[in-house]
Design a protein around this motif. Structure first.
Motif, short mmCIF file in Angstrom:
data_model
loop_
_atom_site.label_atom_id
_atom_site.label_comp_id
_atom_site.label_asym_id
_atom_site.label_seq_id
_atom_site.Cartn_x
_atom_site.Cartn_y
_atom_site.Cartn_z
N PHE A 114 0.47 15.20 -7.29
CA PHE A 114 -0.80 15.28 -8.00
C PHE A 114 -1.73 14.19 -7.48
O PHE A 114 -1.31 13.27 -6.79
N THR A 115 -3.00 14.29 -7.83
CA THR A 115 -4.02 13.34 -7.39
C THR A 115 -4.78 12.83 -8.61
O THR A 115 -5.16 13.61 -9.47
N ILE A 116 -4.99 11.51 -8.66
CA ILE A 116 -5.78 10.89 -9.71
C ILE A 116 -6.86 10.06 -9.03
O ILE A 116 -6.54 9.14 -8.26
N GLU A 117 -8.11 10.40 -9.28
CA GLU A 117 -9.25 9.70 -8.69
C GLU A 117 -9.09 9.50 -7.19
O GLU A 117 -9.32 8.42 -6.65
N GLY A 118 -8.66 10.55 -6.50
CA GLY A 118 -8.54 10.52 -5.05
C GLY A 118 -7.26 9.92 -4.52
O GLY A 118 -6.99 9.99 -3.32
N GLN A 119 -6.43 9.33 -5.37
CA GLN A 119 -5.16 8.74 -4.94
C GLN A 119 -4.04 9.75 -5.14
O GLN A 119 -3.85 10.26 -6.23
N GLU A 120 -3.30 10.05 -4.07
CA GLU A 120 -2.20 11.00 -4.15
C GLU A 120 -0.94 10.33 -4.69
O GLU A 120 -0.65 9.19 -4.36
N PHE A 174 5.35 1.92 -5.59
CA PHE A 174 4.13 2.11 -4.82
C PHE A 174 4.42 1.79 -3.36
O PHE A 174 5.11 0.82 -3.07
N VAL A 175 3.88 2.58 -2.47
CA VAL A 175 3.95 2.29 -1.05
C VAL A 175 2.57 1.81 -0.66
O VAL A 175 1.63 2.59 -0.58
N ILE A 176 2.44 0.49 -0.44
CA ILE A 176 1.12 -0.09 -0.21
C ILE A 176 1.08 -1.01 0.99
O ILE A 176 0.04 -1.55 1.32
N CYS A 177 2.21 -1.20 1.67
CA CYS A 177 2.29 -2.20 2.73
C CYS A 177 2.71 -1.59 4.06
O CYS A 177 3.40 -0.59 4.11
N ASN A 178 2.30 -2.28 5.13
CA ASN A 178 2.69 -1.87 6.47
C ASN A 178 3.60 -2.88 7.15
O ASN A 178 4.28 -2.56 8.11
N THR A 179 3.62 -4.13 6.65
CA THR A 179 4.43 -5.17 7.28
C THR A 179 5.20 -5.95 6.22
O THR A 179 4.85 -5.95 5.04
N GLN A 180 6.25 -6.64 6.67
CA GLN A 180 7.03 -7.48 5.76
C GLN A 180 6.16 -8.60 5.20
O GLN A 180 6.31 -9.00 4.05
N GLU A 181 5.24 -9.12 6.01
CA GLU A 181 4.34 -10.18 5.55
C GLU A 181 3.50 -9.70 4.37
O GLU A 181 3.32 -10.44 3.39
#
Length: 61
Positions: free
Chosen positions: A5-11, A29-36
């Motif tokens: 589902f989508t809420i305010e454009g966020q899937e 939540f998946v929000i990061c690309n690096t360990q840092e």
């Protein structure tokens, strides 16, 4: 089973664990690309929280 589902454009993708896994306050939540980035967010999230609820990558305030 998953529900997308989508809420305010966020899937989002929600998982239905069935009768063995009751609904609770857990969320990921998946929000990061690096360990840092992960380390930076983690240190901000745990600041002032309950140390007993911060093990194994889980956080509960």
């Amino acid at each position: 089973m998953t529900v997308e589902f989508t809420i305010e454009g966020q899937e989002f993708i929600a998982l239905n664990g069935g009768p063995l896994f009751k609904f609770n306050e857990a969320i990921s939540f998946v929000i990061c690309n690096t360990q840092e980035e992960i380390d930076d967010y983690w240190s901000q999230l745990i600041d002032g929280g309950d140390e007993r609820a911060q093990g194994c990558g889980w956080l509960k305030e």
